[in-house]
Motif scaffolding. Sequence first.
Motif, PDB file in Angstrom:
ATOM      1  N   PHE A  21      47.744  30.765  49.912  1.00 19.73           N
ATOM      2  CA  PHE A  21      48.070  32.232  50.011  1.00 19.73           C
ATOM      3  C   PHE A  21      47.445  32.931  51.414  1.00 19.73           C
ATOM      4  CE2 PHE A  21      48.119  30.635  45.699  1.00 19.73           C
ATOM      5  CZ  PHE A  21      49.322  31.256  45.283  1.00 19.73           C
ATOM      6  N   GLY A  57      41.097  29.557  36.185  1.00 20.38           N
ATOM      7  CA  GLY A  57      40.498  29.161  37.708  1.00 20.38           C
ATOM      8  C   GLY A  57      39.646  29.936  38.110  1.00 20.38           C
ATOM      9  N   GLY A  58      38.973  29.542  39.466  1.00 21.22           N
ATOM     10  CA  GLY A  58      38.189  30.142  40.251  1.00 21.22           C
ATOM     11  C   GLY A  58      37.494  29.331  41.463  1.00 21.22           C
ATOM     12  N   LYS A  59      36.378  29.839  42.015  1.00 18.18           N
ATOM     13  CA  LYS A  59      35.984  29.152  43.290  1.00 18.18           C
ATOM     14  C   LYS A  59      35.276  27.877  42.951  1.00 18.18           C
ATOM     15  CE  LYS A  59      35.036  33.884  44.807  1.00 18.18           C
ATOM     16  NZ  LYS A  59      35.410  34.291  43.422  1.00 18.18           N
ATOM     17  N   ASN A  70      47.744  34.804  34.256  1.00 24.21           N
ATOM     18  CA  ASN A  70      47.664  33.525  35.115  1.00 24.21           C
ATOM     19  C   ASN A  70      47.147  32.552  34.546  1.00 24.21           C
ATOM     20  OD1 ASN A  70      47.288  32.588  37.663  1.00 24.21           O
ATOM     21  ND2 ASN A  70      45.863  34.203  38.388  1.00 24.21           N
ATOM     22  N   GLU A 111      36.424  37.500  30.628  1.00 25.63           N
ATOM     23  CA  GLU A 111      37.197  37.522  32.020  1.00 25.63           C
ATOM     24  C   GLU A 111      38.868  37.397  31.635  1.00 25.63           C
ATOM     25  OE1 GLU A 111      35.565  35.540  35.078  1.00 25.63           O
ATOM     26  OE2 GLU A 111      37.501  35.471  36.343  1.00 25.63           O
ATOM     27  N   TRP A 125      51.737  37.092  39.202  1.00 23.24           N
ATOM     28  CA  TRP A 125      51.560  36.960  40.622  1.00 23.24           C
ATOM     29  C   TRP A 125      52.965  36.629  40.908  1.00 23.24           C
ATOM     30  CZ3 TRP A 125      48.329  38.515  44.127  1.00 23.24           C
ATOM     31  CH2 TRP A 125      46.847  38.374  43.692  1.00 23.24           C
ATOM     32  N   GLY A 132      38.389  41.248  38.002  1.00 22.41           N
ATOM     33  CA  GLY A 132      38.346  40.582  39.291  1.00 22.41           C
ATOM     34  C   GLY A 132      39.642  40.522  40.013  1.00 22.41           C
ATOM     35  N   PHE A 133      39.631  39.439  40.801  1.00 16.68           N
ATOM     36  CA  PHE A 133      40.955  39.295  41.593  1.00 16.68           C
ATOM     37  C   PHE A 133      42.238  38.805  40.567  1.00 16.68           C
ATOM     38  CE2 PHE A 133      43.722  36.730  44.417  1.00 16.68           C
ATOM     39  CZ  PHE A 133      43.573  37.645  45.642  1.00 16.68           C
ATOM     40  N   LYS A 141      44.005  38.523  32.729  1.00 12.24           N
ATOM     41  CA  LYS A 141      42.769  38.663  33.475  1.00 12.24           C
ATOM     42  C   LYS A 141      42.173  40.087  33.189  1.00 12.24           C
ATOM     43  CE  LYS A 141      40.265  36.616  36.736  1.00 12.24           C
ATOM     44  NZ  LYS A 141      40.247  36.810  38.465  1.00 12.24           N
ATOM     45  N   LEU A 153      39.937  27.208  45.787  1.00  8.21           N
ATOM     46  CA  LEU A 153      40.171  27.736  44.329  1.00  8.21           C
ATOM     47  C   LEU A 153      40.899  26.782  43.541  1.00  8.21           C
ATOM     48  CD1 LEU A 153      41.170  31.611  45.180  1.00  8.21           C
ATOM     49  CD2 LEU A 153      38.875  30.623  44.519  1.00  8.21           C
ATOM     50  N   THR A 154      40.452  26.816  42.212  1.00 12.20           N
ATOM     51  CA  THR A 154      41.330  26.045  41.131  1.00 12.20           C
ATOM     52  C   THR A 154      42.214  27.134  40.442  1.00 12.20           C
ATOM     53  OG1 THR A 154      39.630  26.205  39.732  1.00 12.20           O
ATOM     54  CG2 THR A 154      39.483  24.499  41.290  1.00 12.20           C
ATOM     55  N   LEU A 155      43.326  26.291  39.828  1.00 11.39           N
ATOM     56  CA  LEU A 155      44.131  27.006  38.743  1.00 11.39           C
ATOM     57  C   LEU A 155      44.733  25.978  37.800  1.00 11.39           C
ATOM     58  CD1 LEU A 155      45.497  29.677  38.436  1.00 11.39           C
ATOM     59  CD2 LEU A 155      47.543  28.854  39.517  1.00 11.39           C
ATOM     60  N   ASP A 203      54.384  35.286  43.213  1.00  7.65           N
ATOM     61  CA  ASP A 203      55.014  33.840  43.566  1.00  7.65           C
ATOM     62  C   ASP A 203      55.169  32.838  42.228  1.00  7.65           C
ATOM     63  OD1 ASP A 203      51.907  34.336  43.612  1.00  7.65           O
ATOM     64  OD2 ASP A 203      51.884  32.373  43.398  1.00  7.65           O
ATOM     65  N   ASP A 204      54.573  33.172  41.225  1.00  2.43           N
ATOM     66  CA  ASP A 204      54.826  32.133  40.094  1.00  2.43           C
ATOM     67  C   ASP A 204      56.077  32.072  39.594  1.00  2.43           C
ATOM     68  OD1 ASP A 204      52.082  32.506  40.219  1.00  2.43           O
ATOM     69  OD2 ASP A 204      51.613  33.057  38.109  1.00  2.43           O
TER      70      ASP A 204
HETATM   71  N1  LIG Z   1      49.047  34.203  44.287  1.00  2.00           N
HETATM   72  C1  LIG Z   1      48.531  33.619  43.268  1.00  2.00           C
HETATM   73  N2  LIG Z   1      49.338  33.144  42.123  1.00  2.00           N
HETATM   74  C2  LIG Z   1      48.626  32.626  41.126  1.00  2.00           C
HETATM   75  O1  LIG Z   1      49.433  31.946  40.255  1.00  2.00           O
HETATM   76  N3  LIG Z   1      47.316  32.426  41.030  1.00  2.00           N
HETATM   77  C3  LIG Z   1      46.619  32.955  41.975  1.00  2.00           C
HETATM   78  C4  LIG Z   1      47.194  33.715  43.037  1.00  2.00           C
HETATM   79  N4  LIG Z   1      46.113  34.030  43.992  1.00  2.00           N
HETATM   80  C5  LIG Z   1      44.878  33.467  43.393  1.00  2.00           C
HETATM   81  N5  LIG Z   1      45.356  33.050  42.191  1.00  2.00           N
HETATM   82  C6  LIG Z   1      44.042  32.413  41.149  1.00  2.00           C
HETATM   83  C7  LIG Z   1      43.396  31.210  41.746  1.00  2.00           C
HETATM   84  C8  LIG Z   1      42.363  31.468  40.776  1.00  2.00           C
HETATM   85  O2  LIG Z   1      42.385  30.602  39.757  1.00  2.00           O
HETATM   86  C9  LIG Z   1      42.110  33.192  40.495  1.00  2.00           C
HETATM   87  C10 LIG Z   1      41.226  33.615  41.450  1.00  2.00           C
HETATM   88  O3  LIG Z   1      39.942  33.366  41.023  1.00  2.00           O
HETATM   89  P1  LIG Z   1      38.332  34.118  41.539  1.00  2.00           P
HETATM   90  O4  LIG Z   1      37.493  33.493  40.364  1.00  2.00           O
HETATM   91  O5  LIG Z   1      38.168  33.733  42.896  1.00  2.00           O
HETATM   92  O6  LIG Z   1      38.605  35.543  41.111  1.00  2.00           O
HETATM   93  P2  LIG Z   1      37.373  36.574  40.531  1.00  2.00           P
HETATM   94  O7  LIG Z   1      37.853  37.757  41.431  1.00  2.00           O
HETATM   95  O8  LIG Z   1      37.548  36.714  39.136  1.00  2.00           O
HETATM   96  O9  LIG Z   1      36.013  35.809  41.117  1.00  2.00           O
HETATM   97  P3  LIG Z   1      35.008  35.707  40.455  1.00  2.00           P
HETATM   98  O10 LIG Z   1      34.383  37.256  40.199  1.00  2.00           O
HETATM   99  O11 LIG Z   1      33.698  34.965  41.100  1.00  2.00           O
HETATM  100  O12 LIG Z   1      34.948  35.337  38.897  1.00  2.00           O
HETATM  101  O13 LIG Z   1      43.479  33.440  40.755  1.00  2.00           O
END
Ligand SMILES: Nc1[nH]c(=O)nc2c1ncn2[C@H]1C[C@H](O)[C@@H](COP(=O)(O)OP(=O)(O)OP(=O)(O)O)O1
Length: 157
Positions: free
Chosen positions: A73, A35-37, A32, A101, A118, A25-26, A22, A6-8, A120-121
Amino acid sequence: MSRKVLTLVLIRKLNEVLLGFKKRGFGINKWNGFGGKVEEKESICEAAARELREESGLVVLPVNLEKIAVIDFEFVGDPVILEVHVFTSTKYEGHPFETEEMLPKWFDVQNIPFDDMWADDKLWFPLFLSGKKFKGYFLFKGHNIILKQKLVIVSNF
Ligand SMILES: Nc1[nH]c(=O)nc2c1ncn2[C@H]1C[C@H](O)[C@@H](COP(=O)(O)OP(=O)(O)OP(=O)(O)O)O1
């Protein structure tokens, strides 16, 4: 264990950082980076630039993204490790706008909303803000409790 890359991206001005609230999603309801996949046929840097553009409207050339960290993570009970590649840049074009988003907002570096990020940040933002590069590992129980952590400063990746 398998890995998901993933990217950030954390865009900086002199005394400010751009974060996004956000909306789905996640990491929902947390501030945050953007980023994403990583998709097939794109580099990690290209993915970082694409996700930034899709989620905030800002355009950054992949060459202007500086990698500052790789953080793994792990979540108790989940066999997938998230390998998050963290980038920063001060060279961007455009103005951030709200997307489906994310709601973007500039924060003063003295006033980062760690309580709504998060867990950890708050542990690694000081490294990022002081210009360090690092590798990290966090083991989470659920989405709020950190059971193990490791942060190591590196000179390069
Ligand atoms: N513990 C953490 N601390 C942090 O600062 N960023 C985190 C984190 N765990 C994940 N991330 C970031 C990485 C990435 O930029 C983002 C997750 O991106 P994803 O695109 O996978 O999420 P989504 O559920 O929105 O996916 P899509 O539905 O495919 O867009 O969260």
